[in-house]
Enzyme design. Structure first.
Site, PDB file in Angstrom:
ATOM      1  N   GLU A 146       0.858  -1.190   0.000  1.00 31.92           N
ATOM      2  CA  GLU A 146       0.000   0.000   0.000  1.00 31.92           C
ATOM      3  C   GLU A 146       0.893   1.240   0.000  1.00 31.92           C
ATOM      4  OE1 GLU A 146      -2.322   2.901  -0.180  1.00 31.92           O
ATOM      5  OE2 GLU A 146      -3.249   0.912  -0.331  1.00 31.92           O
TER       6      GLU A 146
ATOM      7  N   ARG B 144     -17.606   3.969   5.256  1.00 30.41           N
ATOM      8  CA  ARG B 144     -16.558   3.245   4.539  1.00 30.41           C
ATOM      9  C   ARG B 144     -15.324   3.044   5.424  1.00 30.41           C
ATOM     10  NH1 ARG B 144     -15.633   2.396  -1.031  1.00 30.41           N
ATOM     11  NH2 ARG B 144     -17.590   3.473  -1.433  1.00 30.41           N
TER      12      ARG B 144
ATOM     13  N   TYR C  12     -28.669   8.024   4.075  1.00 31.67           N
ATOM     14  CA  TYR C  12     -28.941   6.910   4.989  1.00 31.67           C
ATOM     15  C   TYR C  12     -28.055   7.046   6.231  1.00 31.67           C
ATOM     16  CZ  TYR C  12     -24.993   5.009   2.234  1.00 31.67           C
ATOM     17  OH  TYR C  12     -23.808   4.837   1.561  1.00 31.67           O
TER      18      TYR C  12
ATOM     19  N   ASP D  27     -12.378  -2.067  -8.556  1.00 32.01           N
ATOM     20  CA  ASP D  27     -12.367  -0.955  -9.498  1.00 32.01           C
ATOM     21  C   ASP D  27     -11.223  -1.043 -10.493  1.00 32.01           C
ATOM     22  OD1 ASP D  27     -14.610   0.153  -8.413  1.00 32.01           O
ATOM     23  OD2 ASP D  27     -13.602   1.809  -7.397  1.00 32.01           O
TER      24      ASP D  27
END
Length: 388
Positions: A33, A107, A219, A287
């Site tokens: 990462e 998230r 939401y 993605d």
């Protein structure tokens, strides 16, 4: 053993889920990462049963249940009239899968739960501030060059998984011709404290407001203490990257001009259908492989599904008579391609339907009312009922 190591490039939702699923199959996993710290943008996401089922199978039920909200329903709202068109039930009984709830959550909460599980898994090595640079082949698999600052190091592995998002460096190495396309839509994302809003806007449901050339989704997240808001409008984008701070007057103007009554902005990019994901012992997930519009609420879900199928296919290479890694990765791509393409098309179609103007919007609303909540929910079963 280095010979059974798999490199995962990217520690987002897809990369962390894939690393956990692969570790369960007996692989040693190295996650690269490039960020020094994992910080997920402040936005919510929806995890329908097809995705929550995978995460629960990975042992994350208790961590996620304490952070997520289980909405009672999805409310389809008309921006033209300000009224509810239909309310689709999302209770466990309604979706017939009590073992896999429909969750909405921040998230960052999902990434934190995945990260904690990764850190508790001995055969996963998470390397922050360390990025994938290049890959080459050798007799026993791959040589992958990673870079930390100015230092470069070669690592041997049997496979490389590109989970590094829509601007994937791994994809750029494999398929440089596959470039993200701007959709012409901008998503404004942010959160509000639930205490700042009237009670009718803080109920445990997903609200989808449909209006001409724009729509808004809201939401609860973070134990219903916050409300996640996503507003999607048409726009242009000529800046590097896909996110920047937005001016409040800009979004107010966009919704006022669309006839609405009543943050950071993100350009919505996609990848074309039909491109390759795999070359030899290298493949893509999430993605990086198939970035899609968010209007089916399945971007994270498809990455999570990818991880489960990928691990299952690669797990077969562990047996003496199992397939080779390249064969297993091609099988993974073949198993995923048709479903992902169908979800991509569903998302595009949903966006067109949400943004209809009168008189087509009135016809849409009448059709939704005539179908009723049960039939509307049944139209989603092909997504929700999926199992790895």
């Amino acid at each position: 053993m280095a010979s059974r190591a798999i490199i995962v490039a990217g520690a987002g939702i897809g990369g962390l889920t894939a690393s956990l699923a692969l570790a369960r199959k007996g692989f040693r996993v190295i996650v690269l990462e490039k960020a020094d710290h994992l910080e997920e943008a402040g936005a919510g996401l929806q995890l329908s049963p097809n995705a929550s089922r995978v995460l629960i199978d990975l042992g994350l039920r208790s961590q996620l249940a304490s952070r997520a909200v289980t909405p009672d329903a999805i409310s389809l709202m008309s921006a033209r009239s300000g009224r509810e068109i239909s309310r689709i039930p999302l209770s466990d009984a309604a979706i017939s899968c009590p073992e896999a709830p429909y969750w909405v959550l921040h998230r960052a909460d999902l990434q934190a739960a995945l990260l904690a599980e990764v850190k508790n898994t001995p055969n996963i090595d998470l390397r922050l501030g360390c990025q994938f640079e290049e890959v080459g082949t050798h007799a026993k698999g791959l040589t992958i060059v990673q870079r930390r600052g100015t230092a470069r190091q070669a690592v041997l592995a049997v496979a490389l998984i590109g989970a590094d998002g829509i601007w994937s460096t791994v994809r750029q190495h494999l398929f440089p011709q596959a470039q993200p396309l701007f959709s012409g839509l901008i998503a404004w994302r942010g959160t509000l404290d639930a205490t700042q809003l009237p009670r009718e806007f803080t109920s445990r449901r997903v609200q989808l407001w449909m209006g001409p050339d724009a729509h808004l989704v809201a939401y609860p997240i973070s134990g219903a203490r916050q409300i996640n808001v996503v507003a999607v409008v048409s726009g242009t984008w000529n800046r590097p990257g896909w996110s920047e701070p937005g001016e409040s007057n800009e979004i107010k103007g966009a919704f006022a001009s669309a006839g609405w009554h009543a943050m950071r902005k993100w350009a919505l990019f996609t990848l074309p259908e039909g491109g390759d994901w795999t070359k030899g012992a290298v493949t893509l997930v999430g993605d990086a492989a198939h970035a899609m519009l968010p209007f089916a609420a399945q971007g994270a879900g498809m990455a999570i599904e990818d991880a489960a199928v990928l691990a299952s296919c690669l797990g077969e290479t562990q047996s003496e008579r199992g397939p080779t890694v390249p064969v297993a990765l091609k099988r993974y791509e073949r198993l995923r391609r048709t479903r992902v393409a169908r979800v991509q098309r569903a998302a595009r179609q949903a966006g067109r339907i949400y943004h209809l103007a009168s008189p087509l919007a009135l016809a849409r609303d009448l059709v939704i009312k005539a179908m009723g909540p049960e039939r509307m929910l049944a139209r989603q079963n092909w997504i929700y009922d999926w199992r790895a």
